[in-house]
Design an enzyme around this catalytic site. Structure first.
Site, mmCIF file in Angstrom:
data_model
loop_
_atom_site.group_PDB
_atom_site.id
_atom_site.type_symbol
_atom_site.label_atom_id
_atom_site.label_comp_id
_atom_site.label_asym_id
_atom_site.label_seq_id
_atom_site.Cartn_x
_atom_site.Cartn_y
_atom_site.Cartn_z
ATOM 1 N N HIS A 57 1.745 4.608 -2.737
ATOM 2 C CA HIS A 57 1.786 6.062 -2.490
ATOM 3 C C HIS A 57 3.153 6.624 -2.899
ATOM 4 O O HIS A 57 3.240 7.668 -3.541
ATOM 5 C CB HIS A 57 1.606 6.354 -0.996
ATOM 6 C CG HIS A 57 0.188 6.274 -0.517
ATOM 7 N ND1 HIS A 57 -0.815 7.053 -1.034
ATOM 8 C CD2 HIS A 57 -0.385 5.535 0.475
ATOM 9 C CE1 HIS A 57 -1.959 6.792 -0.393
ATOM 10 N NE2 HIS A 57 -1.717 5.871 0.525
ATOM 11 N N GLU A 101 -4.699 7.826 -2.888
ATOM 12 C CA GLU A 101 -5.144 6.551 -2.338
ATOM 13 C C GLU A 101 -5.481 5.555 -3.451
ATOM 14 O O GLU A 101 -5.350 4.353 -3.264
ATOM 15 C CB GLU A 101 -6.354 6.773 -1.416
ATOM 16 C CG GLU A 101 -6.752 5.581 -0.579
ATOM 17 C CD GLU A 101 -5.749 5.181 0.510
ATOM 18 O OE1 GLU A 101 -4.741 5.906 0.709
ATOM 19 O OE2 GLU A 101 -5.971 4.133 1.143
ATOM 20 N N HIS A 161 0.830 -1.201 0.000
ATOM 21 C CA HIS A 161 0.000 0.000 0.000
ATOM 22 C C HIS A 161 0.873 1.263 0.000
ATOM 23 O O HIS A 161 0.737 2.144 -0.853
ATOM 24 C CB HIS A 161 -0.907 -0.020 1.232
ATOM 25 C CG HIS A 161 -1.813 1.164 1.354
ATOM 26 N ND1 HIS A 161 -3.132 1.124 0.982
ATOM 27 C CD2 HIS A 161 -1.593 2.433 1.797
ATOM 28 C CE1 HIS A 161 -3.681 2.311 1.192
ATOM 29 N NE2 HIS A 161 -2.762 3.128 1.695
ATOM 30 N N GLU A 162 1.773 1.318 0.955
ATOM 31 C CA GLU A 162 2.609 2.522 1.071
ATOM 32 C C GLU A 162 3.549 2.651 -0.128
ATOM 33 O O GLU A 162 3.841 3.759 -0.571
ATOM 34 C CB GLU A 162 3.386 2.520 2.393
ATOM 35 C CG GLU A 162 2.508 2.448 3.652
ATOM 36 C CD GLU A 162 1.402 3.508 3.747
ATOM 37 O OE1 GLU A 162 1.549 4.589 3.146
ATOM 38 O OE2 GLU A 162 0.376 3.235 4.416
HETATM 39 CO CO CO Z 1 -3.099 5.244 2.004
#
Ligand code: CO
Length: 491
Positions: A259, A285, A255-256
Site C-alpha cells: 500500500h 488493495e 501487505h502494508e
Molecule cells: Co490492505
C-alpha cells in the site's frame, strides 16, 4: 485560474494531513483514556474539511475553470464528482455519522474480546440507519448498497460482484476439497513460539530488503495493521506480532508495504489534488496483495530471504526454502479473514458482502447479525462459529461505518492476478524476485499503474495496464497453477 483551484485543493490536503496524523497516533501511541476527546478533535477537523470541500467558492471554480490538457480535465472531472456527491449530503448527517462511527469503533475494540455484540449493537443500528440515509441521498440505479460500494470502487455494482463471486466460490470449493483430500497440513511448520523482539528484528530487516524508503515512512505496531498516507513524503505502516505465528507479522508488513509503495509512487505534482491517490480501494488493495501474495508467498522470494530468515530466526533452520514456502501457503478453512490463505480468503469476503448488502438494502436487522453470520459462514466456509469475537466482531469496518469496503479486498486479489499475468510477460519474475532485485517490478508497476494515479476509473485503468477489462479469469488460473505445485496435485 487553474492555479487557484490547485491551491485550494492543496490547502484542503493540509488539513487532511493533520487529521491523518491524529488518527495514526490514536491507533499507535495515544494513551487509551484520551480516546473520546481525540474523536471530537478528528470529527471537528473532518467537518471543517467537509465544509471546504462543499464550499460555493470551490463549486464556482470547478464550473469556471477551463482545462488546458488531459490532466487538468481529469482533475476537474474527479473533483466535480466528489464535490457533487458531498454537496448532496447535509453537513449535520456527515458530522453525526463520523462522530458516531469513531466512538463505536473504540467501543467495539473494548468489547470485542468478550464478543459482547449487544453492548455495541444500539450504536451499530444507528450507524446502519445513517449509512442507509447516505445511500438514499447519494442515489443508485438498482439497490441502495451500490451507492456505498461506489464510494470505494467507482463504477462497480453489487450485481457485477455477484457475477464475479459465483464462479469463484465454485472453483474455490473445488480446489479446497482436492487439497483436503491430500490430508497434508503444512501450517504446522510455523506453529512455533517466536518472541516479539525476534519478530521485530526480522520485520525491520524485511522492509529494508524490500527497499521501503524509511526516509519517507516508518514501521510501528497496532492491533490492526494499516497504512496511513499522512502527507507528502510521509506514508507510515504498522504491523503486529502474534507470538505463535510469525507469518502474521511478516505478511502484514509486506501487505502494508505494498500500500505504502503505491502511495509514495504517485507523482508529486498530483499530491493533494482529486487525482492524487490510487485509482480505487480495489486497486490499492491489488498492490498490497501483489506484494504480499504474488511476490512474498512465491518460492523465489523464499529462496531469496532464506539465509537471513534462518539467521535471525534459527529455529527454522531445519527446514528448506521449499518447506517454508509450503508453510506460508498452507490452505486451511479458518475463522479469521486476516489470517486466511489466498484460496479461502475470498470466501470470507463473500460472507461479508452478502451480509452488508442485505443490511444496507434493509433486508435484515442489526440484531440478526450474529445469527446471520453463523449461517452464511457455514454456507461459505463450512465452519460453525460459536462466538462473536471470531464471528461478526472480528473486523473494525462495520463499526467504523465502512459499508461497501469489504468487496474491494477480493477485487484486490483479482486485479493483482490480472496485473501479474501481464507483468510476467514483460519481466523474468522468478529471477528478479529470487535475487531480491525488485527494481524492474517497481518500475513496471510505476509506469503502468502508480504514475496514472486516479486519472482513470478502475475499469479503464485495468484495460490500459493489461489490455483487458477486469475479470476473475487470471486469478483463477493463478490459484490453480500455484496450488498444483504447493500440494503436488492436479487442479
Ligand atoms: Co490492505
Amino acid at each position: 485560474m487553474f492555479d487557484e483551484l490547485r491551491n485550494y485543493y492543496k490547502k484542503i490536503a493540509k488539513y487532511s494531513s493533520a487529521a491523518s496524523l491524529l488518527y495514526w497516533d490514536m491507533q499507535t501511541y495515544m494513551p487509551k483514556g484520551a480516546g473520546n476527546y481525540r474523536a471530537e478533535v478528528i470529527s471537528e477537523i473532518s467537518s471543517f474539511i467537509f465544509r471546504m470541500s462543499t464550499s460555493d467558492e470551490l463549486g464556482k471554480m470547478l464550473t469556471d475553470v477551463q482545462p488546458s490538457n488531459e490532466i487538468e480535465e481529469a482533475i476537474i472531472n474527479v473533483g466535480r464528482k466528489e464535490y457533487d456527491r458531498y454537496k448532496k449530503l447535509p453537513p449535520e448527517l456527515y458530522e453525526e455519522l463520523t462522530m458516531l462511527a469513531t466512538i463505536l469503533e473504540m467501543e467495539w475494540e473494548k468489547v470485542k474480546p468478550k464478543g459482547d455484540f449487544f453492548a455495541v449493537s444500539p450504536y451499530l443500528e444507528k450507524v446502519v440507519e445513517l449509512s442507509r440515509k447516505v445511500a438514499e441521498i447519494l442515489g443508485y440505479e438498482n439497490e441502495p448498497y451500490d451507492a456505498l460500494l461506489d464510494l470505494f470502487e467507482p463504477g462497480m455494482t453489487a450485481k457485477e460482484l455477484e457475477e464475479i463471486f459465483i464462479p469463484l466460490r465454485k472453483l474455490t470449493l473445488d480446489i479446497l476439497n482436492k487439497i483436503e483430500e491430500t490430508k497434508i497440513d503444512y501450517s504446522k511448520i510455523f506453529d512455533v513460539y517466536i518472541d516479539k523482539d525476534t519478530q521485530k528484528d526480522f520485520n525491520e530487516w524485511l522492509i529494508q530488503y524490500l527497499k521501503y524508503d524509511l526516509n519517507k515512512g516508518r514501521l510501528d505496531v497496532s492491533t490492526h495493521p494499516f497504512t496511513n498516507p499522512i502527507g507528502l513524503n510521509d506514508v507510515r505502516i504498522t504491523t503486529r506480532f502474534i507470538e505463535n505465528d510469525i507469518r502474521n507479522s511478516i505478511y502484514s508488513t509486506i501487505h502494508e508495504f505494498g500500500h505504502a509503495l503505491y502511495s509514495l509512487s504517485i507523482p508529486e505534482e498530483f499530491y493533494g489534488l482529486p487525482i492524487g491517490s490510487s485509482a480505487s480501494y480495489g486497486f490499492d488493495e491489488s498492490q498490497s496483495r501483489f506484494w504480499e501474495n504474488i511476490v512474498g508467498r512465491s518460492l523465489s522470494f523464499w529462496k531469496g530471504i532464506y539465509n537471513k530468515f534462518i539467521e535471525l530466526v534459527p529455529v527454522f533452520k531445519r527446514y528448506s526454502p521449499e518447506e517454508l514456502w509450503r508453510g506460508v501457503n498452507a490452505v486451511k478453512r479458518s475463522y479469521i479473514r486476516t489470517e486466511a490463505d489466498e484460496v479461502t480468503y475470498n470466501l470470507h469476503i463473500m460472507t461479508r458482502f452478502e451480509i452488508e448488502r442485505a443490511l444496507i438494502n434493509g433486508e435484515v436487522k442489526v440484531s440478526d447479525l450474529p445469527d446471520l453470520w453463523r449461517e452464511k459462514f457455514n454456507y461459505y466456509l463450512g465452519l460453525t462459529v460459536d462466538n462473536n469475537t471470531i464471528g461478526c466482531m472480528q473486523d473494525p469496518h462495520w463499526y467504523g461505518g465502512s459499508f461497501g469496503y469489504f468487496p474491494t479486498y477480493s477485487l484486490g486479489n483479482i486485479y493483482a492476478a490480472q496485473i501479474f499475468e501481464k507483468l510476467k510477460s514483460d519481466i523474468n519474475f522468478d529471477e528478479v524476485v529470487e535475487f531480491g532485485n525488485f527494481e524492474p517490478i517497481k518500475e513496471w508497476l510505476c509506469k503502468k499503474i502508480y504514475s496514472k494515479a486516479k486519472i482513470y476509473k478502475p475499469k479503464e485503468l485495468m484495460e490500459i495496464a493489461t489490455g483487458k477489462p477486469p475479470t476473475s479469469q487470471a486469478f483463477m488460473n493463478y490459484v490453480k497453477e500455484k496450488y498444483s505445485k504447493v500440494y503436488n496435485i492436479n487442479l
